[in-house]
Design an enzyme around this catalytic site. Structure first.
Site, PDB file in Angstrom:
ATOM      1  N   LYS A  23       0.835  -1.200   0.000  1.00 21.68           N
ATOM      2  CA  LYS A  23       0.000   0.000   0.000  1.00 21.68           C
ATOM      3  C   LYS A  23       0.870   1.250   0.000  1.00 21.68           C
ATOM      4  CE  LYS A  23      -3.637   2.497   2.455  1.00 21.68           C
ATOM      5  NZ  LYS A  23      -4.746   2.409   3.420  1.00 21.68           N
ATOM      6  N   HIS A  40      -6.655 -31.148 -31.896  1.00 22.93           N
ATOM      7  CA  HIS A  40      -7.670 -30.147 -31.569  1.00 22.93           C
ATOM      8  C   HIS A  40      -8.607 -30.627 -30.461  1.00 22.93           C
ATOM      9  CE1 HIS A  40      -6.057 -27.926 -34.836  1.00 22.93           C
ATOM     10  NE2 HIS A  40      -6.511 -28.736 -35.767  1.00 22.93           N
TER      11      HIS A  40
END
Length: 539
Positions: free
Chosen positions: A149, A286
């Site tokens: 922070k 695939h």
């Protein structure tokens, strides 16, 4: 919303005066601590980390020297103190902050290197409930978040990569830049978020909450990808905390960088090949298997899998469930293959693969357990679908024979093999199989009849290719096969297509309102049919 402190923009350059270090994994600690000390940074630490720094002959203060309070409650309380968090959170250029720090003797802490208690490793290693709870870090995440922070002044490091960046900056410029501190802060917040996700996910499992009110999934970046499914899409690959053997935890021994589709196909192939106890090979293209077979060894299994659909196998992904030998590697490299994934490979096999520099060889050192519970995920716009892993495994005892003709033992084996493969084929799925080998696979069609037709075409082409290569009369591989449908036949037409293709036995879940019609069609054609009572859709 609290008012922002009255202070000017954060400085670009901050020269650290004091560093706080607290580590569970002390790898590299001595080198980093020595580098910071040589740069004139005062070292503050706790417990075992402080002892390790002292052992290296470096000056270090104990956190207790700052706070005036000893470490207590078995180490649960040591850094949760205003002197620590004030030193991390204080905005140096805000008058009120500076005044408070001076009045209470709070010195600034400008550099933080903290990892966290090894909670993830504890649960991955099978730690019991009490051990897991004791490895939930409280002070560490609090200090990391305080530092992140206040990144305007504090450089926070949560891993070796981060502290190395910070030390490199100090050696080069004598300070950390605001841009660097922002990057480190972003990384730090991601780390605490992932840690909290691991804790919350584990705790939900402990109380058997399958659908907690909030669900967080965390991953660590394994690699950025050249692109996603298509070149115009960005892609990245993340690892979760799950230790399941597979593509995410594999070692890539050679070949080009894996792509998005390579990873998806390798995962699909490896999850399927792990279903079989005999030496087995799966070839995926695939995300769908185009050939699956078992054999007396991997070479035979690969040859039989390739026979199913050699056209589709070109440029595919090969998965096997045994360590690879040179003979196996020689066969596999006979056609262009994108990826090979296996639990192991001997040195001779590695040497054969090495001649194919673009082929990716992945070694996992294990097989995924098809019966291990887990969760799978899929994103949708604005949401996330979560479901349990499909653990369905049908045995002969589970079959309900619904036709007049009973299947032979051989047909039962073929039915179970075909249904196992169908579980890993995109819906609508039809699989023909015979003698431990797929004959034809129809995947992803909008109706089941078309899947049956496509699978029949594949089986016919495979039979013709076999006759051309080995001689003899051309015949479809589906002749005498078992047909598996992963969901019920809504009409008899799909079953009739399977019979026309040469199937003599059919396995399906059952449960259609037209089951009687489908059973009657099977009886009329003299085929055996079994219901599983279990649907194994894969969308």
């Amino acid at each position: 919303m609290p008012a922002a402190p009255d202070f000017p923009p954060a400085p670009d350059a901050v020269k650290p005066v004091r560093a706080l270090i607290s580590l569970s994994d002390k790898s590299g600690l001595e080198d980093v601590a020595r580098a910071l000390a040589e740069l004139g940074v005062e070292l503050v630490s706790t417990g075992g980390t402080r002892a390790a720094i002292e052992k290296a002959g470096l000056p270090v203060k104990d956190v207790a020297d700052l706070t005036g309070f000893p470490e207590m409650m078995d180490g649960r309380v040591k850094t949760l103190h205003p002197v620590v968090h004030g030193g991390l959170l204080g905005v140096r250029d805000a008058p009120e902050h500076a005044k408070a720090m001076a009045e209470h003797g709070i010195g600034p802490i400008d550099l933080v290197w903290i990892d966290l208690y090894p909670f993830e490793a504890t649960i991955a290693g099978g730690g019991d409930f009490a051990s897991a709870v004791e490895n939930i870090d409280i002070g560490g995440p609090a200090m990391i978040r305080s530092s992140a922070k206040n990144h305007g002044y504090v450089a926070v490091c949560v891993d070796r990569e981060s502290i190395d960046e910070a030390v490199a900056a100090l050696k080069a410029d004598g300070s950390t830049s605001l841009a660097l501190r922002k990057r480190l802060a972003a990384r730090a917040f991601a780390r605490t978020a992932a840690y909290d996700a691991a804790v919350s996910g584990w705790f939900a499992g402990q109380v058997e909450d399958a659908a907690p009110a909030r669900k967080t999934i965390a991953g660590s970046l394994a690699q950025t990808l050249r692109y996603g499914e298509n070149p115009h899409q960005a892609g990245a690959f993340y690892r979760t905390s799950e230790t399941r053997p597979g593509v995410a935890n594999a070692r890539q021994l050679q070949g080009k960088e894996l792509g998005y589709n390579n990873i998806a196909d390798a995962d699909a192939a490896y999850e399927l090949v792990a279903e079989f106890e005999e030496p087995a090979c799966v070839i995926v293209k695939h995300a769908n298997p185009c050939g699956v077979a078992v054999g007396k060894d991997l070479s035979e299994a690969y040859a039989r899998a390739l026979e199913c659909d050699a056209v589709s196998a070109f440029g595919g992904v090969v998965a096997v469930n045994r360590p690879l030998t040179a003979a196996d590697a020689t066969l596999i490299t006979g056609i262009f293959t994108e990826v090979v994934i296996a639990p192991g490979a001997d040195e001779a096999a590695k040497a054969v693969f090495a001649a194919k520099k673009n082929l990716r060889l992945l070694i996992t050192d294990g097989l995924p357990d098809p019966l291990q519970p887990g969760q799978v995920f899929r994103s949708v716009a604005g949401g996330l679908l979560v479901q349990s892993r499909d653990l369905a495994r049908i045995t002969p005892a589970d079959l309900k024979i619904v036709t007049k003709r009973q299947p032979t033992d051989e047909e039962v084996r073929d039915m179970l093999f075909a249904f196992t493969v169908a579980k890993h084929v995109k819906s609508n799925a039809i699989v023909y199989a015979r003698a431990g080998q797929t004959a034809g696979i129809g995947a992803g069609q909008m109706n089941r009849r078309d899947s049956a037709r496509i699978a029949a075409i594949r089986a016919k082409e495979a039979g013709e290719a076999h006759a051309k290569q080995f001689g003899g009369l051309a015949h479809s591989l589906a002749q005498g096969s078992a047909c598996a449908s992963e969901a019920f036949f809504p009409f008899a037409d799909g079953l009739l297509e399977a019979v026309a293709a040469g199937a003599t036995a059919v396995i399906q879940p059952g449960g259609s309102i037209r089951d009687d019609e489908v059973i009657a069609a099977a009886d009329d054609k003299g085929v055996a049919m079994a219901f599983t009572g279990v649907r194994v859709f894969r969308h």
